[in-house]
Design a protein around this motif. Structure first.
Motif, short mmCIF file in Angstrom:
data_model
loop_
_atom_site.label_atom_id
_atom_site.label_comp_id
_atom_site.label_asym_id
_atom_site.label_seq_id
_atom_site.Cartn_x
_atom_site.Cartn_y
_atom_site.Cartn_z
N GLY A 113 -10.21 9.21 42.54
CA GLY A 113 -9.83 10.80 42.18
C GLY A 113 -9.90 11.30 40.77
N PRO A 114 -9.91 9.97 39.87
CA PRO A 114 -9.64 11.42 38.59
C PRO A 114 -11.19 11.73 38.10
N SER A 115 -12.27 11.13 38.77
CA SER A 115 -13.59 11.80 39.08
C SER A 115 -13.83 13.33 40.32
N ARG A 116 -13.52 13.38 40.72
CA ARG A 116 -13.22 14.33 41.86
C ARG A 116 -12.51 14.88 41.74
N ALA A 117 -11.91 14.90 40.80
CA ALA A 117 -10.72 16.27 40.40
C ALA A 117 -11.39 17.35 39.19
N CYS A 118 -12.00 15.93 38.27
CA CYS A 118 -12.94 17.10 37.79
C CYS A 118 -14.68 17.62 38.51
N LEU A 119 -14.66 17.30 39.41
CA LEU A 119 -15.68 17.66 40.59
C LEU A 119 -15.20 19.39 40.91
N HIS A 120 -14.06 18.89 41.78
CA HIS A 120 -13.33 20.26 42.17
C HIS A 120 -12.77 20.79 41.06
N THR A 121 -12.23 20.62 40.22
CA THR A 121 -11.13 21.70 39.45
C THR A 121 -12.73 22.49 38.23
N GLY A 122 -12.94 22.28 37.37
CA GLY A 122 -14.24 21.90 36.56
C GLY A 122 -13.66 21.73 35.26
N MET A 123 -13.21 21.21 35.48
CA MET A 123 -11.85 20.30 33.95
C MET A 123 -12.00 19.41 33.71
N TYR A 124 -11.78 19.18 32.61
CA TYR A 124 -12.20 17.87 32.15
C TYR A 124 -10.67 17.28 32.12
N GLY A 125 -10.48 15.29 32.45
CA GLY A 125 -9.46 14.97 32.32
C GLY A 125 -8.24 15.53 31.80
N GLN A 184 -10.42 28.62 33.53
CA GLN A 184 -9.31 26.96 34.22
C GLN A 184 -11.17 25.86 33.84
N CYS A 185 -12.42 26.31 34.00
CA CYS A 185 -13.09 25.43 34.05
C CYS A 185 -13.79 25.41 32.63
N ASP A 186 -13.77 24.22 32.64
CA ASP A 186 -14.37 23.75 31.04
C ASP A 186 -15.99 23.47 31.24
N GLY A 187 -16.56 23.55 32.65
CA GLY A 187 -18.23 22.89 32.40
C GLY A 187 -18.92 23.92 32.12
N VAL A 192 -18.21 18.52 35.21
CA VAL A 192 -17.35 19.50 35.29
C VAL A 192 -17.68 21.16 35.33
N ASP A 193 -19.67 20.63 35.06
CA ASP A 193 -20.92 21.77 35.56
C ASP A 193 -20.71 22.02 37.01
N LEU A 194 -20.34 21.43 37.54
CA LEU A 194 -21.32 21.71 39.45
C LEU A 194 -20.65 22.93 39.46
N MET A 195 -18.30 22.63 39.74
CA MET A 195 -17.95 23.74 40.37
C MET A 195 -18.63 25.84 39.32
N PRO A 196 -18.79 25.49 38.00
CA PRO A 196 -18.88 26.96 38.17
C PRO A 196 -20.63 26.80 38.34
N SER A 197 -20.89 26.07 38.31
CA SER A 197 -22.87 26.27 38.59
C SER A 197 -22.79 26.36 40.43
N LEU A 198 -21.75 26.20 41.21
CA LEU A 198 -21.57 25.98 42.44
C LEU A 198 -21.39 28.00 43.08
N LEU A 199 -20.74 28.11 41.76
CA LEU A 199 -19.89 29.44 42.08
C LEU A 199 -20.48 30.67 42.15
N GLU A 200 -21.27 29.99 41.07
CA GLU A 200 -22.52 31.01 40.11
C GLU A 200 -23.19 31.25 41.08
N ALA A 201 -24.15 29.87 41.36
CA ALA A 201 -24.83 30.44 42.13
C ALA A 201 -24.61 31.21 43.53
N ALA A 202 -23.56 31.22 44.14
CA ALA A 202 -22.69 31.89 45.25
C ALA A 202 -22.39 33.68 44.75
N GLY A 203 -22.76 34.06 43.56
CA GLY A 203 -22.70 34.96 42.67
C GLY A 203 -20.94 35.34 43.07
N LEU A 204 -20.34 34.80 42.24
CA LEU A 204 -18.63 34.55 42.84
C LEU A 204 -17.80 34.41 40.91
#
Length: 494
Positions: free
Chosen positions: A50-62, A368-371, A351-363
């Motif tokens: 759960g905590p790991s996936r919270a980092c993935l899905h919010t881009g935030m450190y614990g 809030q994203c720490d990555g 935490v880098d993955l949410m920013p990466s996916l959004l940027e790749a999608a042009g968003l």
């Protein structure tokens, strides 16, 4: 552009044949890496799931999102990757699970979501939701003639024996079949899919031929002291942890940590790697389907794991604690028109993955994203400045049993562990227990604590200062990035 975001559960970072693992074979992920970018020093920012996936899905450190245990609620004010994509007009679908504990504030006391940590991250539309009860898969098995079985019955048997179901009917095969069926229904429209496999997470039971696909004779040596007693001398938490009972499935096969040895452990490790190979096989099926339907070249593919697995190292099973085996995970990505066959050795984090996916999608990337977006690496570029260390966290508390209070004398808010790992050293900082310092370059197995060594006092102070700077640099900034002035608000607010 389509997005296919795949996670496996409990897949440690060295378990890829492309990285030279002596026993496991992962030809499909090797192929994806040869056609994309492999990140060799990628780390989960928290354990467990759960905590790991919270980092993935919010881009935030614990220390910012604070969903620090399985069951700790994720504050609803934190935007998720799926919500951001949905606001932009996409329809993010989920096959599998996200283990997102719902924010209980404002919910009725009878809301069933309050009795489980297995909620769905906001923004996803579940297409095939596989929770611990595995109801859709068990219904599938019943329809195939296996009978009306429970999860325990499906995974019973002696260690190393083949599962009672055929390989084509496994949980991994079932979820992949559902993903392919969804893609066929969706064609030719764009898609955003999060495919979350439970394997190679326990139970370590595999169908034939995967139960015997890995030869135990080829397993790498274990990284640990000769006995749990000697291992426990490293730190009070580790000594106490090694005395705890093993999980329910493991107790069928091992009496305790001291029993994690010999042929039985080798058999278990081999089955774990067989499950890795099975997931690789089905990822290959999915990639082949995208290629055959002409969509692979229009799809951003990302593969990673929520966290790793100790697999007997340091006499441990699972993902608790601070050793890197529990946090180092694979990351392979293929961007349409991006770099091919690149291997990145820079430190990267979940935490880098949410920013990466959004940027790749042009968003835009939320404040809030720490990555930091990895799209530069994916396009073959070299960022001007990048992190020189990774940080990850774990909470040793057990609010249900109070174990941390009785075994370690810790109150509920003194259970945090934070690790800073660079190419030379690792600092393990406990909230209320002694720290550890490892010379990672000279002692890659983390067997000798150097925290009290006078010769390492300068290194310890430097690492502690760097960790403090990290915490200060990434403290939550959604309002602190703006200012109210006589001329009105300036800066940026969220």
């Amino acid at each position: 552009m389509n997005i296919l975001f795949i996670t496996a559960d409990q897949w440690r970072g060295d378990c890829l044949s492309a990285l030279g693992h002596p026993a496991v074979r992962t030809p499909n992920l090797d192929r994806l890496a040869a056609d994309g970018v492999m990140f060799t020093r990628h780390f989960s920012n928290m354990t467990p799931c759960g905590p790991s996936r919270a980092c993935l899905h919010t881009g935030m450190y614990g220390f910012n999102h604070r969903s620090i245990r399985n069951g700790t609620p994720l504050d609803r004010r934190h935007a998720t990757l799926a919500e951001e994509l949905r606001r932009a007009g996409a329809d993010p679908v989920l096959l599998g699970y996200t283990d997102t504990s719902v924010d209980p504030r404002g919910l009725a006391a009878t809301d069933p979501r309050l009795t489980s940590y297995e909620g769905v991250a906001p923004g996803y539309r579940p297409v095939c939701l596989l929770l611990e009860d595995n109801r859709p898969w068990l219904d599938h098995l019943r329809a195939k003639g296996y009978g009306d079985l429970s999860v325990d019955e499906v995974y019973q048997g002696h260690l190393g024996e083949p599962a009672r179901f055929r390989a084509e009917d496994s949980e991994t095969a079932f979820l992949t079949d559902r993903a392919i069926a969804y893609l066929d229904e969706r064609q030719p429209h764009p898609f955003v899919m999060h495919l979350s496999y439970i394997k190679p997470h326990p139970p370590f039971v595999a169908a034939a031929p995967w139960h015997a696909s890995v030869d135990p004779a080829n397993l790498p040596p274990l990284r640990r002291q000769p006995s749990p007693a000697l291992e426990g001398r490293l730190h009070p938490w580790l000594a106490a942890h090694l005395e705890r009972p093993l999980g329910a499935w493991f107790r069928r096969h091992f009496a305790g940590s001291a029993d994690l040895d010999g042929l039985a452990l080798d058999r278990m490790r081999a089955v774990y790697l067989g499950l890795v190979e099975e997931v690789d096989h089905h990822v290959g099926r999915l990639l082949d389907h995208l290629a055959a339907t002409g969509r692979l070249d229009d799809t951003l593919v990302v593969f990673t794991a929520d966290h790793g697995e100790m697999a007997g190292d340091h006499w441990m099973i699972g993902k608790s604690g601070f050793f890197p085996q529990a946090f180092h995970v694979p990351l392979i990505a293929r961007l349409p028109g991006g770099a091919r066959g690149r291997r990145v050795e820079a430190f990267t984090e979940h935490v880098d993955l949410m920013p990466s996916l959004l940027e790749a999608a042009g968003l835009p990337v939320p404040l809030q994203c720490d990555g930091h977006a990895l799209t530069g690496f994916l396009r073959g570029l070299e960022p001007r400045a990048w992190r020189q260390a990774v940080h990850y966290e774990h909470d040793v508390g057990d609010l249900e049993t109070g174990w941390h209070r009785t075994a370690l004398g810790l109150d509920d808010h003194a259970c945090g562990v934070a690790v800073r790992l660079d190419r030379r050293h690792a600092l393990v900082q406990f909230a209320a227990l002694p720290p550890l310092l490892f010379d990672h370059a000279a002692d890659p197995d983390w067997l000798v604590d150097r925290a009290a060594d006078p010769a390492c006092a300068g290194v310890r102070a430097e690492m502690a200062s760097a960790m403090l700077s990290w915490r200060m640099r990434y403290a939550e900034r959604r309002l602190s990035s703006g200012l109210l002035t006589p001329s009105g608000p300036i800066g940026r607010f969220e």
